[in-house]
Design a protein around this motif. Structure first.
Motif, PDB file in Angstrom:
ATOM      1  N   PHE A 232      46.294  40.948  38.901  1.00 42.48           N
ATOM      2  CA  PHE A 232      45.273  40.731  37.880  1.00 42.48           C
ATOM      3  C   PHE A 232      45.036  39.242  37.629  1.00 42.48           C
ATOM      4  CE2 PHE A 232      44.272  39.814  33.441  1.00 42.48           C
ATOM      5  CZ  PHE A 232      43.031  40.440  33.329  1.00 42.48           C
ATOM      6  N   LEU A 233      46.108  38.502  37.388  1.00 41.61           N
ATOM      7  CA  LEU A 233      45.960  37.082  37.049  1.00 41.61           C
ATOM      8  C   LEU A 233      45.361  36.272  38.198  1.00 41.61           C
ATOM      9  CD1 LEU A 233      49.261  36.578  35.039  1.00 41.61           C
ATOM     10  CD2 LEU A 233      46.928  36.705  34.116  1.00 41.61           C
ATOM     11  N   MET A 234      45.806  36.533  39.400  1.00 41.43           N
ATOM     12  CA  MET A 234      45.289  35.776  40.548  1.00 41.43           C
ATOM     13  C   MET A 234      43.817  36.112  40.816  1.00 41.43           C
ATOM     14  SD  MET A 234      47.669  33.732  41.602  1.00 41.43           S
ATOM     15  CE  MET A 234      47.028  33.216  43.176  1.00 41.43           C
ATOM     16  N   LEU A 235      43.461  37.392  40.761  1.00 42.28           N
ATOM     17  CA  LEU A 235      42.070  37.760  41.021  1.00 42.28           C
ATOM     18  C   LEU A 235      41.164  37.318  39.884  1.00 42.28           C
ATOM     19  CD1 LEU A 235      42.389  41.313  42.602  1.00 42.28           C
ATOM     20  CD2 LEU A 235      42.174  39.097  43.746  1.00 42.28           C
ATOM     21  N   ARG A 236      41.674  37.360  38.676  1.00 36.87           N
ATOM     22  CA  ARG A 236      40.893  36.931  37.513  1.00 36.87           C
ATOM     23  C   ARG A 236      40.605  35.434  37.583  1.00 36.87           C
ATOM     24  NH1 ARG A 236      37.422  36.252  34.573  1.00 36.87           N
ATOM     25  NH2 ARG A 236      37.493  36.126  32.334  1.00 36.87           N
ATOM     26  N   GLN A 237      41.589  34.676  38.088  1.00 37.97           N
ATOM     27  CA  GLN A 237      41.449  33.224  38.139  1.00 37.97           C
ATOM     28  C   GLN A 237      40.492  32.760  39.233  1.00 37.97           C
ATOM     29  OE1 GLN A 237      45.029  31.086  39.159  1.00 37.97           O
ATOM     30  NE2 GLN A 237      44.383  29.318  37.977  1.00 37.97           N
ATOM     31  N   ARG A 238      40.646  33.319  40.460  1.00 40.41           N
ATOM     32  CA  ARG A 238      39.832  32.803  41.570  1.00 40.41           C
ATOM     33  C   ARG A 238      39.408  33.845  42.596  1.00 40.41           C
ATOM     34  NH1 ARG A 238      42.958  28.282  44.501  1.00 40.41           N
ATOM     35  NH2 ARG A 238      41.334  28.630  46.019  1.00 40.41           N
ATOM     36  N   GLY A 239      39.707  35.116  42.326  1.00 38.12           N
ATOM     37  CA  GLY A 239      39.308  36.155  43.266  1.00 38.12           C
ATOM     38  C   GLY A 239      40.207  36.246  44.481  1.00 38.12           C
ATOM     39  N   GLN A 240      41.315  35.521  44.466  1.00 37.06           N
ATOM     40  CA  GLN A 240      42.232  35.507  45.607  1.00 37.06           C
ATOM     41  C   GLN A 240      43.676  35.462  45.126  1.00 37.06           C
ATOM     42  OE1 GLN A 240      40.399  31.801  47.141  1.00 37.06           O
ATOM     43  NE2 GLN A 240      40.399  32.843  49.134  1.00 37.06           N
ATOM     44  N   THR A 241      44.535  36.177  45.831  1.00 39.47           N
ATOM     45  CA  THR A 241      45.973  35.998  45.652  1.00 39.47           C
ATOM     46  C   THR A 241      46.404  34.903  46.622  1.00 39.47           C
ATOM     47  OG1 THR A 241      46.458  37.655  47.339  1.00 39.47           O
ATOM     48  CG2 THR A 241      46.324  38.441  45.038  1.00 39.47           C
TER      49      THR A 241
ATOM     50  N   GLY B 180      42.250  33.265  54.174  1.00 42.01           N
ATOM     51  CA  GLY B 180      40.836  32.909  54.109  1.00 42.01           C
ATOM     52  C   GLY B 180      39.933  34.069  53.731  1.00 42.01           C
ATOM     53  N   ILE B 181      40.416  34.930  52.833  1.00 43.49           N
ATOM     54  CA  ILE B 181      39.619  36.065  52.378  1.00 43.49           C
ATOM     55  C   ILE B 181      39.576  36.068  50.854  1.00 43.49           C
ATOM     56  CG2 ILE B 181      40.016  37.441  54.449  1.00 43.49           C
ATOM     57  CD1 ILE B 181      42.187  38.995  52.990  1.00 43.49           C
ATOM     58  N   LYS B 182      38.588  36.779  50.307  1.00 39.54           N
ATOM     59  CA  LYS B 182      38.391  36.767  48.864  1.00 39.54           C
ATOM     60  C   LYS B 182      37.832  38.112  48.413  1.00 39.54           C
ATOM     61  CE  LYS B 182      36.202  33.911  45.327  1.00 39.54           C
ATOM     62  NZ  LYS B 182      35.481  32.659  45.070  1.00 39.54           N
ATOM     63  N   VAL B 183      38.190  38.510  47.189  1.00 37.44           N
ATOM     64  CA  VAL B 183      37.666  39.726  46.584  1.00 37.44           C
ATOM     65  C   VAL B 183      36.435  39.358  45.772  1.00 37.44           C
ATOM     66  CG1 VAL B 183      38.148  41.642  45.015  1.00 37.44           C
ATOM     67  CG2 VAL B 183      39.987  40.721  46.443  1.00 37.44           C
TER      68      VAL B 183
END
Length: 174
Positions: free
Chosen positions: A81-90, A97-100
């Motif tokens: 949650f925290l990583m995706l909320r911050q930048r869309g990536q863990t 080199g991928i992103k949600v």
């Protein structure tokens, strides 16, 4: 080729797998230490009663299993949650080199909206919170497997079940 609803080419399945392995190592090492501490504090070892000579059973093993499942589930949900909320990536996704991103969304530097990140993390790791329940834990394991394998046959967006619930896709950013 970029499918409709995707702002960039989709991540390959192997990129997502390697990213998840990297994230697993990052969260797994501290978790092994926490598991050892919980087990040492809660579980009393089996042995023999010196007076009667009768074998004694371990106690606290069930409580340790519950605590470990709850702590690990909460830690995995919080990390995702925290990583995706911050930048869309863990960290694993950054390395690969991928992103949600939301379906039809953009690739800006901002992270996912709070509700989207919560849905995605909850469906992905929420079943971990139930792993301590004998039969339910087995079903949670099957769900977790089907969840991540779903992207292999989902067309055209290659979404896992947690992506479908959150309406997200994983795209290449480099």
């Amino acid at each position: 080729m970029i499918p409709p609803g995707a702002p960039a080419p989709l991540a390959e399945w192997w990129q997502r797998l390697v990213a998840r392995i990297i994230d697993g190592v990052i969260i797994g090492i501290p978790f092994l230490i926490i598991t050892a501490i919980i087990t040492a504090v809660v579980v009393t070892s089996a042995g023999f009663d010196d007076v009667t000579g009768v074998r004694t059973l371990e106690s606290g093993a069930f409580l340790a299993a519950v605590l470990i499942a709850l702590v690990s589930g909460a830690a995995m949900i919080a990390y995702e949650f925290l990583m995706l909320r911050q930048r869309g990536q863990t960290v694993g996704k950054i390395a690969m080199g991928i992103k949600v991103v939301p379906v039809g969304g953009t690739l800006g530097p901002e992270g996912l909206p709070q509700d989207v990140a919560a849905k995605r993390a909850g469906v992905l790791f929420g079943p971990q919170l139930l792993r301590w329940i004998p039969f339910v834990g087995w079903l949670a394991g099957i769900f977790a497997l089907v969840n991540v394998l779903w992207l292999l046959w989902d067309k055209p967006l290659s979404q896992a079940l947690h992506d479908k619930v959150a309406n997200t896709i994983v795209v290449k950013v480099k």
